[in-house]
Motif scaffolding. Structure first.
Motif, PDB file in Angstrom:
ATOM      1  N   ARG A   1       0.596  -0.539   0.155  1.00  0.00           N
ATOM      2  CA  ARG A   1       0.448   0.060   0.294  1.00  0.00           C
ATOM      3  C   ARG A   1       0.790   1.204   0.568  1.00  0.00           C
ATOM      4  O   ARG A   1       1.137   2.173  -0.425  1.00  0.00           O
ATOM      5  CB  ARG A   1      -0.817   0.423   1.003  1.00  0.00           C
ATOM      6  N   PHE A   2       1.659   1.205   0.588  1.00  0.00           N
ATOM      7  CA  PHE A   2       2.533   2.312   1.234  1.00  0.00           C
ATOM      8  C   PHE A   2       3.614   3.151  -0.437  1.00  0.00           C
ATOM      9  O   PHE A   2       3.515   3.767  -0.883  1.00  0.00           O
ATOM     10  CB  PHE A   2       3.873   2.116   2.120  1.00  0.00           C
ATOM     11  N   TRP A   3       4.087   1.689  -0.772  1.00  0.00           N
ATOM     12  CA  TRP A   3       4.670   1.949  -2.345  1.00  0.00           C
ATOM     13  C   TRP A   3       4.026   2.492  -3.205  1.00  0.00           C
ATOM     14  O   TRP A   3       3.713   2.945  -4.603  1.00  0.00           O
ATOM     15  CB  TRP A   3       5.481   1.115  -2.264  1.00  0.00           C
ATOM     16  N   GLU A   4       2.267   1.963  -3.188  1.00  0.00           N
ATOM     17  CA  GLU A   4       1.278   2.060  -4.273  1.00  0.00           C
ATOM     18  C   GLU A   4       1.399   3.549  -4.400  1.00  0.00           C
ATOM     19  O   GLU A   4       0.363   4.215  -5.487  1.00  0.00           O
ATOM     20  CB  GLU A   4       0.282   1.789  -4.006  1.00  0.00           C
ATOM     21  N   ILE A   5       1.050   4.082  -3.515  1.00  0.00           N
ATOM     22  CA  ILE A   5      -0.023   5.104  -3.025  1.00  0.00           C
ATOM     23  C   ILE A   5       1.558   6.138  -3.587  1.00  0.00           C
ATOM     24  O   ILE A   5       1.022   7.638  -3.586  1.00  0.00           O
ATOM     25  CB  ILE A   5       0.443   5.974  -1.601  1.00  0.00           C
ATOM     26  N   ILE A   6       3.246   6.380  -3.045  1.00  0.00           N
ATOM     27  CA  ILE A   6       4.090   7.265  -3.635  1.00  0.00           C
ATOM     28  C   ILE A   6       3.938   7.288  -4.740  1.00  0.00           C
ATOM     29  O   ILE A   6       4.060   8.068  -5.873  1.00  0.00           O
ATOM     30  CB  ILE A   6       5.281   6.675  -3.485  1.00  0.00           C
ATOM     31  N   GLU A   7       3.518   5.774  -5.257  1.00  0.00           N
ATOM     32  CA  GLU A   7       3.237   5.750  -6.774  1.00  0.00           C
ATOM     33  C   GLU A   7       2.858   6.359  -7.234  1.00  0.00           C
ATOM     34  O   GLU A   7       2.392   7.613  -8.856  1.00  0.00           O
ATOM     35  CB  GLU A   7       3.438   4.543  -7.410  1.00  0.00           C
ATOM     36  N   LYS A   8       1.069   6.760  -7.164  1.00  0.00           N
ATOM     37  CA  LYS A   8       0.073   7.138  -7.451  1.00  0.00           C
ATOM     38  C   LYS A   8      -0.063   8.386  -7.129  1.00  0.00           C
ATOM     39  O   LYS A   8      -0.730   9.468  -8.268  1.00  0.00           O
ATOM     40  CB  LYS A   8      -1.066   6.327  -6.545  1.00  0.00           C
ATOM     41  N   HIS A   9       0.707   9.010  -6.363  1.00  0.00           N
ATOM     42  CA  HIS A   9       0.797  10.499  -6.196  1.00  0.00           C
ATOM     43  C   HIS A   9       1.485  11.125  -6.338  1.00  0.00           C
ATOM     44  O   HIS A   9       2.201  12.525  -5.771  1.00  0.00           O
ATOM     45  CB  HIS A   9       0.723  11.367  -4.863  1.00  0.00           C
ATOM     46  N   LYS A  10       2.703  10.303  -7.109  1.00  0.00           N
ATOM     47  CA  LYS A  10       4.438  10.940  -7.121  1.00  0.00           C
ATOM     48  C   LYS A  10       4.845  11.576  -5.889  1.00  0.00           C
ATOM     49  O   LYS A  10       5.305  12.770  -5.971  1.00  0.00           O
ATOM     50  CB  LYS A  10       4.349  11.785  -8.870  1.00  0.00           C
ATOM     51  N   VAL A  11       4.738  11.101  -4.591  1.00  0.00           N
ATOM     52  CA  VAL A  11       5.515  11.202  -3.823  1.00  0.00           C
ATOM     53  C   VAL A  11       6.810  11.546  -3.753  1.00  0.00           C
ATOM     54  O   VAL A  11       7.791  10.399  -4.492  1.00  0.00           O
ATOM     55  CB  VAL A  11       4.973  10.489  -2.639  1.00  0.00           C
ATOM     56  N   THR A  12       7.222  12.971  -3.752  1.00  0.00           N
ATOM     57  CA  THR A  12       9.097  13.420  -3.544  1.00  0.00           C
ATOM     58  C   THR A  12       9.669  13.166  -2.324  1.00  0.00           C
ATOM     59  O   THR A  12      11.053  12.643  -2.236  1.00  0.00           O
ATOM     60  CB  THR A  12       9.104  14.697  -4.330  1.00  0.00           C
TER      61      THR A  12
END
Ligand code: 6R9
Length: 635
Positions: free
Chosen positions: A327-338
């Motif tokens: 889940r964490f990694w998916e969210i980073i990808e989804k919102h392009k977390v920097t």
């Protein structure tokens, strides 16, 4: 020259030296050039460390929400301020722009006013990680009400104690909260807490789970209809620099939680400055801190620090394991977390799972990864650095506390070379010192001692709500005139700090500070228990877990010890919350005590760790024979 952003290592040293030589000049320049004031300060600071009296930006007038929202509207009203990512990945994320946030916070602040909340009143916020939580916090600050956010995992009696300690006039809660597959009955917990909270006049209830709940007439109201009716024109209250902004409770060495009080201007300047520099935030970055706003990390680095910098900040309602461990990694990808900022306990839990969960995602948007809450062990550091940061993102290990308001010791991303398990160097304005057992400062490098800070910084808490004496005794008397952190640390050959852990009676379990005293109080209330002592012992996911030594009353009524252990844990869960449950319980006939009646916890700690090699000096023990008994009976 501006001091707000440090550009390289040489400049860090320059700014650092300036901040130590001329702290007033350094901070007044930062304050004056980067914030909107109704009136700038007359005097930068005033302090008396022996009395624990500290003031920053004396007589300045300011509103922190004007700085978090209003001043960004002209240039970036349409920019996303908050990305809300729901617990359920199939529910759409919300992008709340600075314009939207301005309207929601203004409306909410008018609701509070209409419900009788005035500057200085305390409002308890007991909400899950939904936008209403951020909006309520900011609405309080807009009108000068003091928010006291209580983490929505605390039990009814823990909430009750916190509401009563600061006599909150209002509670803001919801019909429930989602946590992975579970729903939590928050309103039920508040109803139970409020049977004993005479100060609370009103309860506002946000809708989240649509659960059936009780609404008490005359006290409880649904939030949304009030918001719909409210005007979005809300004049911000003009606050004095030293007016309290919020209270946040933290565990201490007695059963009573400490309501740390943070004030307005110093906290504002310090969280904004540290956010910008530690994470090297640039326009268009997307920052994600996985903490809950119920903890200081969420206050300073989900809300205030990012918003003060006009940043985009992610607010995640769920947990790292739902619907699965990616889940964490998916969210980073989804919102392009920097920038991604999490706790070692989460890293360790995820590192135990299959590597595919993380390797499935390229995580190319990431620039900086951060750690907070407890020491990060070498293995977790490397896993995080290699698999999440792809060995290319600086890993900033940020050391700080509820009491410090913002980060005190940390690498600055792209500037300070990192070293595994080391928080590294102090931020400008921070003067750490290490003290020995004789209470003297130990100079030089390659040394270890109790970590103190010898000069105030703008973000330091100013007092404990209603108990300044306790504030002074807890933080400023062990080493007179110095702020004592409760942590031990070592300083390596180049001056980098490594935090070695608590040296007092606080155990950090999964990143949550747990004072042993309140847990012991809860256990001792069980009718079968005569006395108890809690210590921490190493745990591969939680960092530390709790080990309880329990003496039963003589009556012999409770023969089924497995059940009794369960009951004791239930008792703790009811009194404090599930986070404080014991992993191990050992029934003993006595506890090692000194002649003055103090439990010698260092011996219990060693037994809990299974290390019998060296118990140190036991000559002051009243009952040395008990040590062998406990050792032999260890679970
Ligand atoms: C921000 C926060 C404070 C205690 C602190 C220390 C531990 C926090 C750490 C760390 C080693 C780090 N701690 N960050 N230890 N390295 N990077 O966590 O505040 O909940 O008040 O806890 O957490 O022991 O004294 P808080």
């Amino acid at each position: 020259m501006s001091y707000y952003k440090i550009e390289n290592l040489e400049q860090y040293f320059k700014h650092y030296n300036k901040s130590i030589r001329e702290p007033r000049k350094f901070w007044s320049k930062i304050a004056s050039e980067n914030f909107t004031w109704y009136q700038e300060c007359e005097k930068v600071m005033e302090f008396d460390m022996s009395e624990a009296k500290i003031k920053w930006f004396v007589d300045a007038k300011v509103n922190i929400v004007k700085n978090c929202i209003d001043r960004h509207l002209a240039r970036k009203g349409d920019k996303t301020a908050i990305i809300f990512e729901p617990n359920n990945p199939n529910e759409e994320a919300q992008h709340i722009s600075y314009n939207d946030l301005y309207i929601s916070v203004s409306k909410m602040s008018n609701v509070l006013r209409e419900q009788g909340i005035k500057k200085g009143d305390r409002v308890c916020i007991y909400l899950p990680m939904i936008p209403e939580l951020a909006i309520s916090v900011l609405a309080c600050a807009r009108i000068g009400a003091i928010h006291s956010v209580v983490f929505a995992g605390f039990s009814a009696s823990a909430v009750e104690a916190r509401i009563n300690d600061s006599a909150c006039k209002m509670v803001i809660t919801s019909d429930g909260g989602y946590r992975g597959e579970k729903t939590i009955d928050l309103k039920g917990i508040i109803d139970e807490a409020l049977t004993n909270c005479p100060s609370v006049e009103k309860v506002l209830v946000a809708k989240r789970t649509n659960a059936e709940i009780n609404m008490k007439e005359g006290r409880d109201q649904w939030l949304q209809p009030l918001v719909d009716e409210a005007s979005d024109n809300s004049v911000a209250e003009i606050m004095d620099a030293e007016d309290p902004l919020f209270i946040l409770y933290t565990s201490g060495s007695t059963g009573k939680p400490k309501g740390m009080v943070h004030t307005t201007a110093g906290y504002m300047v310090y969280t904004a400055y540290t956010f910008k520099n530690v994470f090297s935030y640039e326009e268009n970055d997307v920052f994600w801190c996985t903490a809950d706003i119920g903890w200081i990390t969420g206050h300073s680095y989900i809300l205030y620090g990012p918003l003060l910098n006009g940043a985009t900040t992610v607010m995640f309602e769920g947990i790292p394991s739902y619907p699965d461990f990616s889940r964490f990694w998916e969210i980073i990808e989804k919102h392009k977390v920097t920038q991604f900022y999490t706790a070692p306990t989460a890293v360790r839990a995820l590192a135990k799972e299959k590597l595919e969960y993380v390797l499935k995602f390229p995580l190319k948007s990431l620039k900086v990864i951060g750690s907070v809450g407890e020491p990060i062990n070498e293995e977790a550091w490397h896993w995080y650095n290699d698999h999440v940061g792809g060995k290319r993102c600086p890993l900033v290990d940020t050391w700080w506390q509820t009491e410090t308001g913002g980060i005190l010791i940390s690498a600055l991303a792209f500037i300070t070379p990192t070293k595994p398990t080391y928080a590294s160097l102090p931020l400008p304005g921070i003067q750490p010192i290490l003290m020995n057992e004789k209470r003297n400062e130990i100079e030089g490098n390659q040394i270890e001692g109790s970590l103190c800070i010898k000069f105030p910084w703008p973000g330091i808490a100013r007092t404990i709500w209603g108990d300044h004496q306790r504030y002074k005794e807890t933080y400023f008397t062990a080493f007179p005139g110095k702020y004592f952190t409760g942590d031990g640390a070592l300083r390596d050959e180049v001056g980098y700090y490594r935090i070695t852990g608590r040296v007092d009676d606080v155990v950090i379990v999964s990143g949550h500070n747990l004072g042993t005293a309140p847990i012991e109080d809860a256990i001792n209330e069980h009718p079968a228990v005569a006395e108890s002592a809690i210590v921490g012992f190493p745990h591969d996911v939680k960092g530390k877990a709790l080990y309880g030594f329990v003496i039963l009353k003589e009556s012999g009524e409770y023969r089924d010890r497995t059940n009794l252990a369960k009951e004791i844990n239930q008792h703790i869960s009811d009194h404090i919350g599930p986070i404080a449950k014991l992993d191990k319980i050992q029934f003993v006939s006595g506890l090692p005590k000194t002649r003055s009646g103090k439990i010698m916890r260092r011996i219990l700690r060693k037994i809990a760790e299974g290390d019998y090699s060296n118990f140190g000096d036991t000559s002051t023990l009243l009952n040395p024979e008990i040590v062998d008994e406990i050792k032999e009976g260890r679970l």
